[in-house]
Design a protein around this motif. Structure first.
Motif, mmCIF file in Angstrom:
data_model
loop_
_atom_site.group_PDB
_atom_site.id
_atom_site.type_symbol
_atom_site.label_atom_id
_atom_site.label_comp_id
_atom_site.label_asym_id
_atom_site.label_seq_id
_atom_site.Cartn_x
_atom_site.Cartn_y
_atom_site.Cartn_z
ATOM 1 N N ARG A 199 64.100 55.093 -0.565
ATOM 2 C CA ARG A 199 63.741 54.394 0.689
ATOM 3 C C ARG A 199 64.401 53.017 0.822
ATOM 4 O O ARG A 199 64.040 52.238 1.695
ATOM 5 C CB ARG A 199 62.220 54.214 0.852
ATOM 6 N N VAL A 200 65.323 52.684 -0.086
ATOM 7 C CA VAL A 200 66.059 51.415 0.042
ATOM 8 C C VAL A 200 67.527 51.664 -0.247
ATOM 9 O O VAL A 200 67.885 52.560 -1.026
ATOM 10 C CB VAL A 200 65.546 50.309 -0.927
ATOM 11 N N TYR A 201 68.402 50.860 0.394
ATOM 12 C CA TYR A 201 69.838 50.974 0.108
ATOM 13 C C TYR A 201 70.450 49.582 0.131
ATOM 14 O O TYR A 201 70.226 48.801 1.053
ATOM 15 C CB TYR A 201 70.528 51.871 1.150
ATOM 16 N N ASP A 254 69.274 51.649 11.364
ATOM 17 C CA ASP A 254 68.295 51.794 12.454
ATOM 18 C C ASP A 254 68.121 53.269 12.836
ATOM 19 O O ASP A 254 67.007 53.725 13.116
ATOM 20 C CB ASP A 254 68.741 51.009 13.697
ATOM 21 N N ALA A 255 69.232 54.007 12.847
ATOM 22 C CA ALA A 255 69.157 55.427 13.208
ATOM 23 C C ALA A 255 68.383 56.202 12.140
ATOM 24 O O ALA A 255 67.646 57.151 12.452
ATOM 25 C CB ALA A 255 70.567 55.999 13.375
ATOM 26 N N ILE A 256 68.533 55.814 10.865
ATOM 27 C CA ILE A 256 67.790 56.482 9.779
ATOM 28 C C ILE A 256 66.296 56.133 9.874
ATOM 29 O O ILE A 256 65.427 56.983 9.647
ATOM 30 C CB ILE A 256 68.381 56.088 8.404
ATOM 31 N N PHE A 263 62.243 52.871 5.590
ATOM 32 C CA PHE A 263 63.562 52.639 4.976
ATOM 33 C C PHE A 263 64.007 51.182 5.179
ATOM 34 O O PHE A 263 63.856 50.603 6.246
ATOM 35 C CB PHE A 263 64.604 53.583 5.608
ATOM 36 N N LYS A 264 64.554 50.603 4.094
ATOM 37 C CA LYS A 264 65.023 49.205 4.154
ATOM 38 C C LYS A 264 66.455 49.125 3.639
ATOM 39 O O LYS A 264 66.791 49.760 2.640
ATOM 40 C CB LYS A 264 64.144 48.310 3.268
#
Ligand code: NAD
Ligand code: AKB
Length: 312
Positions: A199-201, A254-256, A263-264
């Protein structure tokens, strides 16, 4: 003539899907997959496979004769980010392999070649918006220099010796079947894996870096459409611009988030930022539309939903 195809570099991001699609069209035994490395995708293994070094011309000739190949898709290459670390090695792989295959077509051993170029042929003096098919090109990476030189070699062999070689300047390609192989646009694949896993990238490009991108399905369709197109009306060789979509890391995040609200994304730009800054934001592909009716079909919404659904 019925194509008997050799794919060199078939275990990579494009080769994995191209092998499957060409086998579905022509039959499994009509398509010989080859690479330095064995395929990691089970459906690519179903069919003839040869371990082959793209820099070994004799080995390629033996393989072509053994399987009575008449068409080569040359995909083996070192991509932009990896190539910057070993420029001489990258130049050797990217150029030796192309020149060998062009020579094989010149002497009539094969009759058709596909060799991909890239948006990396463009540089700081190229227009950033709607970058046209022709115009200033001053690539700043060894990868881009090898692609631009390769385009000139293709044009030379076509004009001097009548070699039928076709080429596309792919944008960054996004796929779930195989991982990308060391490019600057790879963040746009890694982000999906991390979004689902953690949930993070942490992105290696800045939030507002816009680059041209495309879903692999569109890229494979473009490749096959160009290879089967009648180009008799086209006077000179062109490595064709094709456009899919353009977005920034922040727009992709934003699309994800529409699918994974928690998601961050964070940003830690590295040396790849400099490469990305030298590439176009958006691409003008009107000459592909005119010459062989190219039109992309997959937009950002469909890409995001397809990636998340399949990677799950
Ligand atoms: P990739 O790195 O995923 O795959 C390349 C394959 O070549 C790998 O399987 C690797 O094992 C193989 N290879 C490396 N050295 C070899 C050698 N000496 N002999 C035989 N095989 C060797 O790359 P890709 O993304 O599939 O790209 C294929 C082609 O498309 C390249 O020419 C690349 O420049 C071009 N391209 C790709 C993209 C993209 O976004 N994927 C964009 C523009 C252009
Ligand atoms: C890379 O980033 O090197 C490739 C390309 C656009 O050629 N994906």
């Amino acid at each position: 003539m019925i194509p008997k195809i050799l794919i060199i570099g078939a275990s990579g991001q494009i080769g994995t899907e191209l092998t499957q699609t060409l086998r579905a069209i022509h039959g499994v035994n009509q398509v010989i997959a080859s690479d330095l490395n064995s395929p990691n995708n089970s459906s690519s293994i179903e069919g003839p496979f040869e371990i082959l070094d793209a820099t070994d011309a004799d080995a390629i000739i033996n393989c072509i004769k053994k399987h009575q190949v008449n068409t080569v898709y040359l995909l083996a290459a070192m991509l932009s980010a990896t190539a910057e670390k070993v420029p001489q090695k990258a130049w050797h792989l990217n150029m030796t392999s192309l020149l060998s295959v062009l020579e094989m077509a010149k002497v009539g051993l094969i009759w058709k070649i596909f060799w991909p170029s890239s948006i990396a042929v463009f540089g700081p003096s190229s227009s950033k918006i709607n970058t046209p098919q022709s115009g200033p090109m001053d690539p700043g990476t060894v990868y881009g220099i090898s692609k631009l030189a390769g385009e000139h070699w293709c044009a030379y062999y076509q004009e001097k010796y009548g070699v039928d070689v076709r080429s596309i300047r792919y944008p960054g390609l996004i796929s779930w079947k195989a991982q990308p192989g060391g490019g600057t646009t790879d963040y746009a694949v890694a982000i999906f894996h991390d979004a689902l896993k953690t949930r993070v990238y942490n992105c290696f490009l800045e939030a507002n870096t816009m680059l041209p991108m495309m879903h692999m399905t569109d890229a494979i369709r473009a490749t096959i459409e160009l290879m089967t197109a009648n180009l008799d009306h086209v006077e000179k060789f062109k490595a064709y611009n094709i456009a899919g979509m353009s977005f920034t890391p922040s727009e992709l995040a934003d699309a994800i988030k529409l699918y994974i609200p928690e998601f961050k994304i964070s940003y830690a730009p590295d040396f790849r930022q400099h490469i990305a800054d030298s590439w176009p934001n958006t691409i003008d592909d009107s000459e592909s539309a005119f010459d062989w009716n190219w039109k992309s079909q997959i937009d950002l919404d469909r890409l995001v939903s397809d990636m998340l659904t399949n990677l799950k």
